[in-house]
Scaffold this active site. Structure first.
Site, PDB file in Angstrom:
ATOM      1  CE1 TYR A   1      27.819 -17.750  -0.651  1.00  0.00           C
ATOM      2  CE2 TYR A   1      27.240 -18.067  -2.480  1.00  0.00           C
ATOM      3  CZ  TYR A   1      27.386 -17.229  -1.384  1.00  0.00           C
ATOM      4  OH  TYR A   1      26.756 -15.992  -1.512  1.00  0.00           O
TER       5      TYR A   1
ATOM      6  CE1 TYR B   1      24.237 -18.826  -0.087  1.00  0.00           C
ATOM      7  CE2 TYR B   1      22.955 -20.376   1.404  1.00  0.00           C
ATOM      8  CZ  TYR B   1      22.599 -19.297   0.473  1.00  0.00           C
ATOM      9  OH  TYR B   1      21.556 -18.395   0.242  1.00  0.00           O
TER      10      TYR B   1
ATOM     11  CD  GLU C   1      19.500 -20.292   4.891  1.00  0.00           C
ATOM     12  OE1 GLU C   1      19.342 -19.946   3.669  1.00  0.00           O
ATOM     13  OE2 GLU C   1      20.532 -19.430   5.550  1.00  0.00           O
TER      14      GLU C   1
ATOM     15  CB  CYS D   1      23.523 -17.856   6.881  1.00  0.00           C
ATOM     16  SG  CYS D   1      23.477 -17.182   5.462  1.00  0.00           S
TER      17      CYS D   1
ATOM     18  CG  ASP E   1      21.933 -14.279  -1.307  1.00  0.00           C
ATOM     19  OD1 ASP E   1      21.233 -14.429  -0.226  1.00  0.00           O
ATOM     20  OD2 ASP E   1      22.832 -14.248  -1.972  1.00  0.00           O
TER      21      ASP E   1
END
Length: 226
Positions: free
Chosen positions: A167, A141, A210, A137, A46
């Site tokens: 997040y 998230y 993803e 993305c 990441d």
């Protein structure tokens, strides 16, 4: 329809979206059953993803049609380079990863696949193409963290609790809402059926990539098992 293009894209790519946001990596993480090796591997990849994400934001500056769009992308680029990468380094340190570990980690094929897909979408298309490729993305998230936050909070000392809170928190949720609104603005006016189908395919492919990013971490951990 264009006011909430994201909802339309999610509906059109429903099985792809569900396979991503409800991936086994996510379910295990929420339940506190994600192997440490999987999360550690994910953190390193990441970090490499964030570097490419910064390049995508730089491309977004170039692709901007207005000064407002260019400035928004410039701010996003600065946030990654000046804030997010540093936060990621500090989180990784809690998992035993040094900055040298992160910087020397080889990019996994899944990392290369998604990040270069995003950059190619932006290079070949316009700012809307780039934002649609990044939407799973940025918005995924936020949705995942908001959904699993209560389950994670119910487990004191959850190993990925800080990651989820980042997040699920107001700051990132606001970023996601702004990204969703930007998709609507970029799609203002009637999108032709062929153009909409092209964006739907782009979004579905990004969801698949993803999901592959999650699977990469699980596969890497499985290889380390005795």
């Amino acid at each position: 329809m264009s006011a909430d293009l994201f909802a339309r894209l999610k509906e059109a790519a429903h099985p792809h979206w569900q396979a991503y946001v409800e991936h086994d990596f996510v379910r295990r993480l929420a339940a506190g059953r994600l192997p440490n090796a999987a999360f550690r591997f994910y953190l390193a990849q990441d970090y490499l993803f964030l570097i490419q994400f910064a390049r995508a934001q730089a491309l977004a500056v170039y692709k901007g049609r207005t000064l407002a769009e260019m400035r928004a992308s410039k701010s996003a680029l600065a946030a990654i380079l000046d804030v997010e990468l540093g936060l990621h380094v500090r989180l990784a340190a809690e998992w035993g990863l040094t900055p040298a570990d992160l910087e020397s980690a080889p990019e996994h094929a899944a990392t290369v696949a998604y990040t270069r897909f995003v950059l190619d979408a932006g290079m070949a298309g316009d700012l809307l193409d780039l934002r649609v490729a990044l939407a799973p993305c940025v918005l995924g998230y936020a949705e995942i963290a908001a959904r699993i936050a209560l389950e994670v909070r119910a487990r004191p000392g959850h190993p990925q609790g800080a990651w989820v809170e980042d997040y699920a928190g107001e700051a990132y949720q606001a970023v996601a809402e702004a990204a969703r609104a930007e998709l609507g603005r970029l799609a203002e006016g009637a999108l032709s059926p062929p153009r909409l189908r092209q964006l739907e395919r782009l979004f579905a492919k990004a969801c698949d990539l993803e999901a592959g990013f999650w699977q990469m971490a699980l596969d890497a951990a499985a290889k380390d098992e005795p």
